[in-house]
Scaffold this active site. Structure first.
Site, short mmCIF file in Angstrom:
data_model
loop_
_atom_site.label_atom_id
_atom_site.label_comp_id
_atom_site.label_asym_id
_atom_site.label_seq_id
_atom_site.Cartn_x
_atom_site.Cartn_y
_atom_site.Cartn_z
N HIS A 184 -102.37 -119.18 -33.04
CA HIS A 184 -103.78 -119.26 -33.44
C HIS A 184 -103.86 -120.34 -34.51
CE1 HIS A 184 -107.60 -117.50 -35.41
NE2 HIS A 184 -107.93 -118.21 -34.35
N HIS A 200 -108.53 -108.34 -33.34
CA HIS A 200 -108.86 -109.72 -32.94
C HIS A 200 -107.70 -110.62 -33.38
CE1 HIS A 200 -111.11 -113.57 -34.13
NE2 HIS A 200 -111.13 -113.54 -32.82
#
Length: 293
Positions: free
Chosen positions: A85, A8
């Site tokens: 991110h 992830h």
């Protein structure tokens, strides 16, 4: 159907504390960083870096699915593309080349590259990324066909090693881009392990109606209050490690095959025995079953 390992926010190992905050972050985060500067970014990294291994090490450990989020940097004269991110990570070009080096060394290995979020990208940036994929992987990329037609045998015969999923209308125009809807990744968005497991189970029941690849995200998502309480310890200690036994128990009980799991992703993939447990699921396939991916 084989079961594949995924990570992830795969690129988050490379998050750079010196970088600006990503354009998708809410104003509260932008303000927090503008006031507290480097200290804020160090704390952010503890919650945003969901992996501790770089691409080469992830590949060596058995990861074959990569969750990729791409961003431009505000006011960047080079128009460079970065993984992102919350904070910016490595340049996309460098990450793709790192994966390619592994594939060249291991011609029977196959990877899934899932470009599922784009931030601050215009048409010209998508064109740049598509060209980068062509330049890096060339014939290693498998043109989009029906998911059930893809077997390892098929890929080996054609010498294809890369399936690129692209969650943008751009995918329609390019033969080697698989549309994003062929790689659904339902997200539980919970800090509660029990709710996560119920969600994963229900999603798998739905899975095969779709005739696509399918991701089970064994991932807990922190709420703002969780982050405030555990601000200095970070995601790994506050959430992932505590929930690990229950999450691993769920993984152990899964089955490979048409109605089972397909790709399982997690944070900190090296924790516990996540990798070996997922790989073992493939041994439960009946000898008679084929090796469709």
């Amino acid at each position: 159907s084989l079961v594949f390992l995924g990570s992830h926010d795969s690129f988050s190992f490379y998050i750079d504390e010196a970088s600006p905050v990503g354009p998708e972050q809410p104003e509260t985060v932008q303000n927090f960083v503008s006031v507290f500067g480097t200290v804020a970014k160090k704390l952010m990294r503890k919650w945003l870096a969901t992996q501790t291994m770089n691409f080469t090490n992830q590949l060596g450990a058995g990861i074959r699915y990569f969750d990729l989020r791409i961003s431009t940097k505000p006011r960047d004269p080079d128009n460079e593309l970065y993984f992102a991110h919350g904070l910016f990570s490595a340049k996309v070009k460098e990450g793709l080349e790192e994966i390619n080096a592994f594939l060249t060394e291991h011609p029977k290995e196959v990877v899934f590259l899932d470009f599922n979020h784009f931030y601050g990208m215009q048409k010209c940036h998508h064109e740049k990324l598509v060209q980068m994929l062509k330049d890096t992987y060339g014939n290693k990329m498998c043109p989009a066909i029906f998911a059930h037609e893809v077997s390892l045998q098929y890929l080996w015969e054609k010498e294809h090693q890369v399936l690129v999923f692209y969650h943008s209308p751009v995918a329609v125009e390019v033969a080697f881009l698989w549309p994003g809807q062929m790689m659904p990744a339902p997200w539980a968005n919970t800090t509660d392990t029990e709710k996560l497991i119920q969600f994963l189970q229900a999603s798998i029941t739905e899975r095969r109606k779709k005739g696509s690849f399918f991701i089970s995200q064994v991932v807990l998502t922190p709420k703002a209050s969780t982050v405030v309480k555990g601000v200095a310890s970070g995601l790994r200690e506050t959430i992932t490690e505590r929930a690990l036994p229950a999450m691993m128990e769920w993984v152990r009980t899964q089955k490979a095959g048409e109605s089972g799991v397909n790709i399982i992703t997690a944070d900190f993939v090296e924790l516990g025995d996540f990798i070996s447990t997922v790989i073992k699921l493939n041994y439960s396939l009946d000898e008679g079953e084929d090796d469709t991916t």
